[in-house]
Each structure stands twice: as structure tokens, then as C-alpha cells.
Design a protein around this motif. Structure first.
Motif, PDB file in Angstrom:
ATOM      1  N   HIS A 198       0.602  -1.456   0.108  1.00  0.00           N
ATOM      2  CA  HIS A 198       0.012   0.420   0.117  1.00  0.00           C
ATOM      3  C   HIS A 198       0.801   1.752   0.022  1.00  0.00           C
ATOM      4  O   HIS A 198       2.024   1.277   0.037  1.00  0.00           O
ATOM      5  N   ASP A 199       0.062   2.587  -0.889  1.00  0.00           N
ATOM      6  CA  ASP A 199       0.960   3.754  -0.183  1.00  0.00           C
ATOM      7  C   ASP A 199       0.843   4.441   1.404  1.00  0.00           C
ATOM      8  O   ASP A 199      -0.785   4.609   1.827  1.00  0.00           O
ATOM      9  N   PHE A 200       1.468   4.437   1.857  1.00  0.00           N
ATOM     10  CA  PHE A 200       0.986   4.699   3.455  1.00  0.00           C
ATOM     11  C   PHE A 200       1.216   5.880   3.840  1.00  0.00           C
ATOM     12  O   PHE A 200       1.732   6.013   4.524  1.00  0.00           O
ATOM     13  N   THR A 201       1.223   6.844   2.445  1.00  0.00           N
ATOM     14  CA  THR A 201       1.318   8.413   3.556  1.00  0.00           C
ATOM     15  C   THR A 201       0.573   8.500   4.221  1.00  0.00           C
ATOM     16  O   THR A 201       0.715   9.938   5.149  1.00  0.00           O
ATOM     17  N   THR A 202      -0.400   7.951   4.961  1.00  0.00           N
ATOM     18  CA  THR A 202      -1.587   8.463   5.581  1.00  0.00           C
ATOM     19  C   THR A 202      -0.823   8.591   6.899  1.00  0.00           C
ATOM     20  O   THR A 202      -0.837   9.433   7.825  1.00  0.00           O
ATOM     21  N   PHE A 203      -0.090   7.153   6.715  1.00  0.00           N
ATOM     22  CA  PHE A 203       0.658   7.327   8.060  1.00  0.00           C
ATOM     23  C   PHE A 203       1.427   7.294   8.367  1.00  0.00           C
ATOM     24  O   PHE A 203       2.633   6.399   9.447  1.00  0.00           O
ATOM     25  N   LYS A 204       2.842   8.237   7.978  1.00  0.00           N
ATOM     26  CA  LYS A 204       3.713   8.516   8.180  1.00  0.00           C
ATOM     27  C   LYS A 204       4.064  10.439   8.782  1.00  0.00           C
ATOM     28  O   LYS A 204       2.296  10.993   8.342  1.00  0.00           O
TER      29      LYS A 204
ATOM     30  N   ASN B 213       7.528   6.718  11.255  1.00  0.00           N
ATOM     31  CA  ASN B 213       6.708   7.247  12.402  1.00  0.00           C
ATOM     32  C   ASN B 213       5.425   6.261  12.092  1.00  0.00           C
ATOM     33  O   ASN B 213       4.291   6.076  12.225  1.00  0.00           O
ATOM     34  N   GLN B 214       5.399   5.473  10.768  1.00  0.00           N
ATOM     35  CA  GLN B 214       4.322   4.613  10.331  1.00  0.00           C
ATOM     36  C   GLN B 214       3.919   3.452  11.027  1.00  0.00           C
ATOM     37  O   GLN B 214       2.497   3.068  11.858  1.00  0.00           O
ATOM     38  N   ILE B 215       4.574   2.713  12.344  1.00  0.00           N
ATOM     39  CA  ILE B 215       3.658   1.962  13.166  1.00  0.00           C
ATOM     40  C   ILE B 215       3.458   2.086  14.636  1.00  0.00           C
ATOM     41  O   ILE B 215       2.291   2.043  14.959  1.00  0.00           O
TER      42      ILE B 215
END
Length: 157
Positions: free
Chosen positions: A20-26, A79-81
Motif C-alpha cells: 500500500h501507499d502509507f502516506t496517511t500513516f507517515k 512514524n508508520q508503526i
């Protein structure tokens, strides 16, 4: 709803698995906005855990339920996790629906982040079982050039 529902947590976590693109979670940093944010979560395993305390605290943990969350991936965005776990806690206590996690991935943007979600603090997060192919540690200028081209192609999509 304020009780922690581990089944809702697991249901939300299932949406995070895959590529996935984890832009929201960075963590949003103006200097790193053009950085590649696509990652693959190979698995998320949630299982009963126990406190990491010394013996003098034995018996104090009786009022708490502990969970170990193992996330297997090759790399993560900044900061994804911490943001994923904060999101899953919001799902577990009913502030978000599990399906909302899928929407956050489908619309990768800082605008998809819900401001009421608290980023999980780093306490209790551990990097464990680092696995790698020893050949990946050998510097190869041709491979570096190829990887740069791949990143450029992905960013232009």
C-alpha cells in the motif's frame, strides 16, 4: 464505547497487510514530501503478551491485558508503526470503524488522517529478528543505479 475490543483491532489490522501507499500513516515533513511511501506489510500478528518487567513487580499486572503485535515488513515510512497502532487503538475503542483503515489507505494523504487519533508513543516498541540476505549488503553501483531508476519510475506514476 470505551472498552478495548481486540477483535476490532485485528479486523482493522488486516486492512494494513499487503502492498500500500502509507502516506496517511507517515509523519509529515516538508523536506521529505516527495519520498516514496509505498511499503509492503507481509503480516501483522496479534497475540496475548506479558509485561516486560522485573520480578519485583510480579502480581501488579493482574488488572491489565497485554498484547504483542508483530509486524513483518522490509521497511517502514517515518512514524508508520506508531501511527498504525494509534489508528488500530482508535478502532478497538470504537472511535473508528475497521473499514475506515481501508479508506485511509485508498486515499493516501495527510488529509485522510483523523486528528483525534493519537500517535502511539515509542514506549514498548522494539525492533526484533532482523532478517536480511547477506548479498544485499554488498555495494553494487549498477544495482544502485537500477534502484534509482525504479524509484523514479514509481514516483512518476
Amino acid at each position: 464505547r470505551s472498552e478495548f475490543d481486540i477483535e476490532r483491532f485485528k479486523e482493522g489490522a488486516a486492512y494494513l497487510e499487503g502492498y500500500h501507499d502509507f502516506t496517511t500513516f507517515k509523519k509529515f515533513d516538508k523536506l521529505l514530501q516527495t519520498k516514496h511511501n509505498r511499503r509492503e506489510i507481509k503480516s501483522i500478528v496479534v497475540k496475548p503478551g506479558r509485561p516486560c518487567t522485573t520480578s519485583y513487580c510480579t502480581g501488579l499486572e493482574n488488572g491489565f491485558t497485554y498484547w504483542d503485535i508483530e509486524i513483518k515488513a522490509k521497511a517502514f515510512v517515518h512514524n508508520q508503526i506508531r501511527r498504525m497502532i494509534g489508528t488500530l487503538i482508535s478502532v478497538a475503542i470504537g472511535k473508528l470503524e475497521p473499514h475506515d483503515v481501508k479508506v485511509m489507505l485508498q486515499i493516501p494523504s495527510k488529509h485522510s488522517w483523523h486528528t483525534f487519533i493519537q500517535t502511539c508513543p515509542p514506549n514498548g516498541l522494539y525492533l526484533c529478528n532482523v532478517e536480511y540476505n547477506p548479498e544485499d549488503l554488498i555495494y553494487n553501483p549498477e544495482k544502485s543505479t537500477n534502484m534509482k531508476n525504479i524509484h523514479e519510475e514509481l514516483e512518476s506514476e
